[in-house]
Scaffold this active site. Structure first.
Site, PDB file in Angstrom:
ATOM      1  N   ILE A 179       0.848  -1.194   0.000  1.00 40.84           N
ATOM      2  CA  ILE A 179       0.000   0.000   0.000  1.00 40.84           C
ATOM      3  C   ILE A 179       0.882   1.242   0.000  1.00 40.84           C
ATOM      4  O   ILE A 179       1.970   1.233   0.578  1.00 40.84           O
ATOM      5  CB  ILE A 179      -1.006  -0.056   1.192  1.00 40.84           C
ATOM      6  CG1 ILE A 179      -1.893   1.198   1.252  1.00 40.84           C
ATOM      7  CG2 ILE A 179      -0.346  -0.340   2.511  1.00 40.84           C
ATOM      8  CD1 ILE A 179      -3.143   1.030   2.118  1.00 40.84           C
ATOM      9  N   CYS A 180       0.416   2.264  -0.716  1.00 40.31           N
ATOM     10  CA  CYS A 180       1.112   3.559  -0.726  1.00 40.31           C
ATOM     11  C   CYS A 180       2.497   3.383  -1.358  1.00 40.31           C
ATOM     12  O   CYS A 180       2.637   2.688  -2.355  1.00 40.31           O
ATOM     13  CB  CYS A 180       1.151   4.078   0.708  1.00 40.31           C
ATOM     14  SG  CYS A 180       1.666   5.767   0.957  1.00 40.31           S
ATOM     15  N   ASP A 181       3.516   3.965  -0.792  1.00 41.06           N
ATOM     16  CA  ASP A 181       4.841   3.903  -1.410  1.00 41.06           C
ATOM     17  C   ASP A 181       5.424   2.500  -1.492  1.00 41.06           C
ATOM     18  O   ASP A 181       6.396   2.275  -2.237  1.00 41.06           O
ATOM     19  CB  ASP A 181       5.819   4.817  -0.655  1.00 41.06           C
ATOM     20  CG  ASP A 181       5.775   6.237  -1.209  1.00 41.06           C
ATOM     21  OD1 ASP A 181       4.897   6.526  -2.060  1.00 41.06           O
ATOM     22  OD2 ASP A 181       6.615   7.058  -0.802  1.00 41.06           O
TER      23      ASP A 181
END
Lengths: 205, 205
Positions: free
Chosen positions: B106-108
């Site tokens: 998730i995300c970066d």
């Protein structure tokens, strides 16, 4: 400027998602505002606390050695706000109320406040008003102040449903004046809509 | 039945809200399903890891001593998926892919997967496809598989935007068959609508 401190009270099996957005908003700011707050975790006894999701946290303080100065206490919900552990939080809640600090309580931590007479004359919420009434006989009589919302501020006390973690974060951030209303509402809108594009061009004020 | 293990990889300044609903769904089940999963946290080095919101976690393992058997690894986003710490996660990701475990990012952490060539031939998402392209020159060429959604499953890999923490939790729970689709969708609907009333009468199947 000395950073202001917010204390997050963690009881065993605390609900992982309830403090998460708020803590990051206070300590980091999502690229929307600068960080003027310190987040500190507080347990009941010495040693670690494990969340209901299985994350083991080493708290910064216990309820017996928290710093004198703090801007807010956040009572993080979970499944253990009914027993002896919870009772040990009561002196800190009384202290916070008497010094007019912000008190945030989400999920069963709101029931704990009701059981201890804090919700009789202020606007508040909870998962269901009938649970408040049935589980707090003779102590809670604040039904007329109950609002069926995700998060409600009544004076310096903010209560929220377990699903109200985004609204709770918004309301505590607003109560503490962590950033402008515009920026805090931008954070709220991003969380609710999932539209991150504003992060590439955040509001100036 | 022996509990299946899900490993949550935590890098310093990890994003508190990204693993929270998923971990509680795996280990607890929100009163909707029983708990058949163990949640274990994994750091890069010995010692504690502090979240971006200021919670200090004592991980159960480091990347060098995780158990041989696991059902999934979850790469929790944060601001440090670009440096040396992140590189040390790569062998575990390769191991998970080769044994066909579920990999959630998730995300970066999704950008980290792109940078290491994992998103070139499967459906995936990220906060913005142009960031993927610009920051992974010569390695990432999966633009045609990019979907502008909160969370996307492509084979055994699930990627999500930072705002997609509810969808990410749903998709990983579904991928692991933690409960029936009906119950997992009920969890998702409660999170998205804030309507907790179903918790008083959960679905039978």
């Amino acid at each position: 400027m000395q950073k202001r401190t917010v204390l997050f009270i963690l009881i065993s099996d605390y609900a992982d998602w309830e403090p998460a957005l708020l803590a990051a908003g206070l300590k980091w700011g999502y690229g929307l505002w600068s960080n003027d707050y310190e987040v500190k975790t507080v347990s009941i006894c010495e040693g670690s606390v494990t969340s209901i999701g299985g994350f083991t946290v080493m708290p910064d303080y216990t309820v017996d050695n928290v710093p004198e100065e703090f801007a807010a206490i956040i009572l993080v919900g979970g499944t253990n706000w009914h027993g002896e552990e919870a009772e040990k939080v009561l002196p800190l809640v009384k202290k916070a109320v008497s010094k007019k600090a912000i008190v945030g309580a989400i999920c069963d931590a709101s029931l704990f406040l009701a059981k201890n007479g804090f919700l009789n004359d202020i606007s508040h919420t909870f998962i269901d008003v009938s649970v408040l009434t049935n589980e707090t006989k003779g102590i809670y009589f604040g039904e007329k102040y109950f609002e069926n919302k995700q998060s409600v501020r009544g004076g310096n006390i903010i209560t929220a449903k377990p699903t109200g973690y985004v609204e709770f974060a918004r309301d505590v951030l607003l109560a503490l004046n962590v950033a402008s209303e515009n920026k805090i509402n931008t954070f709220y809108t991003i969380c609710k809509t999932g539209d991150c594009s504003v992060l590439f061009e955040p509001p100036a004020n």
